[in-house]
Design a protein around this motif. Structure first.
Motif, short mmCIF file in Angstrom:
data_model
loop_
_atom_site.label_atom_id
_atom_site.label_comp_id
_atom_site.label_asym_id
_atom_site.label_seq_id
_atom_site.Cartn_x
_atom_site.Cartn_y
_atom_site.Cartn_z
N ARG A 247 54.02 3.40 129.96
CA ARG A 247 54.99 2.91 130.96
C ARG A 247 56.42 3.12 130.48
NH1 ARG A 247 52.39 1.07 134.90
NH2 ARG A 247 54.05 -0.04 135.99
N LEU A 248 56.61 3.00 129.17
CA LEU A 248 57.94 3.27 128.63
C LEU A 248 58.32 4.73 128.85
CD1 LEU A 248 60.46 2.48 127.09
CD2 LEU A 248 59.20 2.80 124.94
N ALA A 249 57.36 5.64 128.63
CA ALA A 249 57.61 7.06 128.87
C ALA A 249 57.95 7.32 130.34
CB ALA A 249 56.39 7.87 128.45
N LYS A 250 57.22 6.64 131.24
CA LYS A 250 57.49 6.79 132.67
C LYS A 250 58.87 6.25 133.05
CE LYS A 250 52.68 6.72 134.31
NZ LYS A 250 51.67 5.97 135.10
N LEU A 251 59.26 5.15 132.38
CA LEU A 251 60.58 4.57 132.66
C LEU A 251 61.69 5.55 132.29
CD1 LEU A 251 62.19 2.01 133.52
CD2 LEU A 251 62.20 1.35 131.10
N MET A 252 61.55 6.18 131.13
CA MET A 252 62.57 7.14 130.72
C MET A 252 62.58 8.37 131.63
SD MET A 252 62.79 6.89 126.55
CE MET A 252 61.03 6.83 126.17
N MET A 253 61.39 8.75 132.12
CA MET A 253 61.32 9.85 133.07
C MET A 253 62.02 9.49 134.38
SD MET A 253 60.00 12.66 131.98
CE MET A 253 59.61 13.45 133.55
N ALA A 254 61.87 8.24 134.80
CA ALA A 254 62.49 7.78 136.04
C ALA A 254 64.02 7.87 135.98
CB ALA A 254 62.05 6.35 136.36
N TYR A 255 64.56 7.70 134.78
CA TYR A 255 66.02 7.76 134.60
C TYR A 255 66.44 9.01 133.81
CZ TYR A 255 66.33 3.01 136.41
OH TYR A 255 66.29 1.90 137.23
N GLN A 256 65.58 10.04 133.80
CA GLN A 256 65.86 11.21 132.98
C GLN A 256 67.17 11.91 133.35
OE1 GLN A 256 63.41 14.68 133.42
NE2 GLN A 256 62.75 14.15 135.49
N ARG A 257 67.54 11.89 134.63
CA ARG A 257 68.79 12.54 135.03
C ARG A 257 69.99 11.84 134.39
NH1 ARG A 257 69.88 17.11 136.31
NH2 ARG A 257 71.39 16.63 137.95
N ASP A 258 69.96 10.54 134.29
CA ASP A 258 71.06 9.81 133.63
C ASP A 258 71.14 10.19 132.16
OD1 ASP A 258 71.64 8.61 135.99
OD2 ASP A 258 70.92 6.62 135.45
N PHE A 259 69.98 10.35 131.51
CA PHE A 259 69.96 10.78 130.11
C PHE A 259 70.56 12.18 129.97
CE2 PHE A 259 66.65 7.49 129.91
CZ PHE A 259 66.90 6.90 128.68
N GLN A 260 70.18 13.09 130.85
CA GLN A 260 70.64 14.47 130.78
C GLN A 260 72.13 14.59 131.07
OE1 GLN A 260 68.16 16.41 133.66
NE2 GLN A 260 66.41 16.62 132.26
N LEU A 261 72.56 13.95 132.12
CA LEU A 261 73.95 14.07 132.56
C LEU A 261 74.94 13.59 131.52
CD1 LEU A 261 73.44 12.87 136.23
CD2 LEU A 261 74.49 15.06 135.61
N PHE A 262 74.59 12.52 130.82
CA PHE A 262 75.58 11.87 129.96
C PHE A 262 75.20 11.84 128.48
CE2 PHE A 262 76.06 10.06 134.27
CZ PHE A 262 77.31 10.63 134.54
#
Length: 365
Positions: free
Chosen positions: A337-352
């Motif tokens: 579920r933690l992996a899925k959570l990070m995938m759900a916000y992956q664009r925020d991780f990539q952008l910044f």
């Protein structure tokens, strides 16, 4: 006898004249020495006053170097956004935004300084709204930190870009030509900050969030809460039953489950909506990207960049301990579920330019 007296008088007169001349000469010498002393003192003082100028030049050089480093860091951040948005047509995305301008509801405007700020909840937006209110004249700078925390939020509509009721072309022009600014932080830290603020505090705002969201989370995701109320026997059972109504005691793992069940995070509450859905960085080109980790410097340099009043500064702040607590809270979430959570916000991780969080198994609760 008369001749002797006359000679004696002449001798005395000559002696007086000579003494007078010698006295005058000594006075002239003293005056000249005094002039020399004054000149030397003046030169010494001149040398003393020039020392601070040399120090100022040195400080100026250091400041210029720090500014260049900041500008380089800004360019690096903006390049990361461009890379993450590669393949998307910025002009097309902007047109889509203008078709549905309500999605620009988080943009505040200051026409006096020709600047726009996209506020993000749980990234010092209350403080920045307060500064923006002073910048736009909605709040006196002298009263900046005396007003209640809620007051800047009440001024949001008055400062909103959409509140100006601009034509499509006027809106486009401001989005293209004004200096644009936003502040971000690690996506999971922001989520945790929102969770602690809305579900673990006892504020009036938190009580509303607990009733509206927390109660649903407990009813849906907590095991053992489905027993009929007539079968309740223990104090723990009664507390669980009460929690289903009040939302008290929501767990972080339940909050994560609630988020993962959402089909579209672009439509969830603003406190946990992704950056991309709030500020649209692939459609709107931001000139300054601030980060929570460098908040004071980024904020100060932005204010100076737009020509804000010299007396207006972003206040010093005490960093929260959210980052230190992050791993502890994430340990309550199952690895999948933690992996899925990070995938759900992956664009925020990539952008910044933020990295994911890996919590070792032995750290999990």
């Amino acid at each position: 006898m008369m001749a002797v007296n006359r000679n004696f008088v002449l001798f005395l007169s000559f002696t007086c004249v000579v003494t007078l001349l010698i006295g005058l000469k000594e006075i002239q010498i003293k005056n000249k020495n005094s002039e020399v002393q004054i000149i030397v003192t003046a030169e010494t003082n001149h040398e003393t006053t020039t020392n601070p100028k040399r120090e100022t030049k040195q400080e100026t050089g250091q400041n210029n170097n720090a500014k260049r480093q900041w500008e380089y860091k800004q360019e690096e951040r903006k390049q990361a956004v461009r890379e993450a948005c590669r393949g998307q047509d910025r002009g097309y995305l902007l047109d889509r935004l203008l078709d549905l301008p309500s999605r620009l509801g988080h943009l505040l405007v200051d026409d006096g300084h020709r600047t726009i700020y996209c506020y993000v909840p749980k990234v010092s937006c209350t403080t920045w709204k307060r500064v923006w209110a002073a910048l736009t004249g909605k709040l006196k700078a002298s009263k900046l930190y005396e007003s209640p925390n809620a007051s800047p939020h009440y001024l949001t509509k008055k400062m909103s870009l959409l509140g100006q009721k601009l034509s499509r072309e006027e809106l486009r022009q401001k989005l293209l030509t004004y200096t644009k600014f936003l502040v971000v932080r690690h996506p999971l830290e922001r989520l945790l900050s929102a969770f602690r603020n809305k579900f673990e505090s006892n504020s009036r705002d938190a009580k509303v969030f607990k009733r509206v969201y927390g109660a649903k989370m407990i009813r849906k995701y907590r095991r053992g809460t489905g027993s009929p109320s007539e079968n309740l026997t223990s104090a723990e059972d009664l507390e669980e039953e009460s929690a289903k109504k009040t939302g008290e005691g929501v767990r972080f793992s339940e909050f994560v489950s609630f988020l993962l069940d959402k089909k579209d995070l672009a439509t969830v509450n603003e406190h946990w909506r992704p950056y991309e859905s709030l500020c649209h960085p692939c459609a709107v080109s931001y000139d300054v990207i601030g980060k929570y980790e460098t908040l004071e410097e980024d904020s100060e340099r932005f204010l100076r960049l737009i020509g804000a009043p010299e007396g207006l500064h972003f206040p010093r702040y005490a960093p929260t301990n959210t980052s230190a607590l992050l791993r502890f809270y994430l340990a309550s979430v199952k690895p999948g579920r933690l992996a899925k959570l990070m995938m759900a916000y992956q664009r925020d991780f990539q952008l910044f330019q933020y990295d994911g969080v890996d919590v070792p198994r032995d750290k999990r609760l």
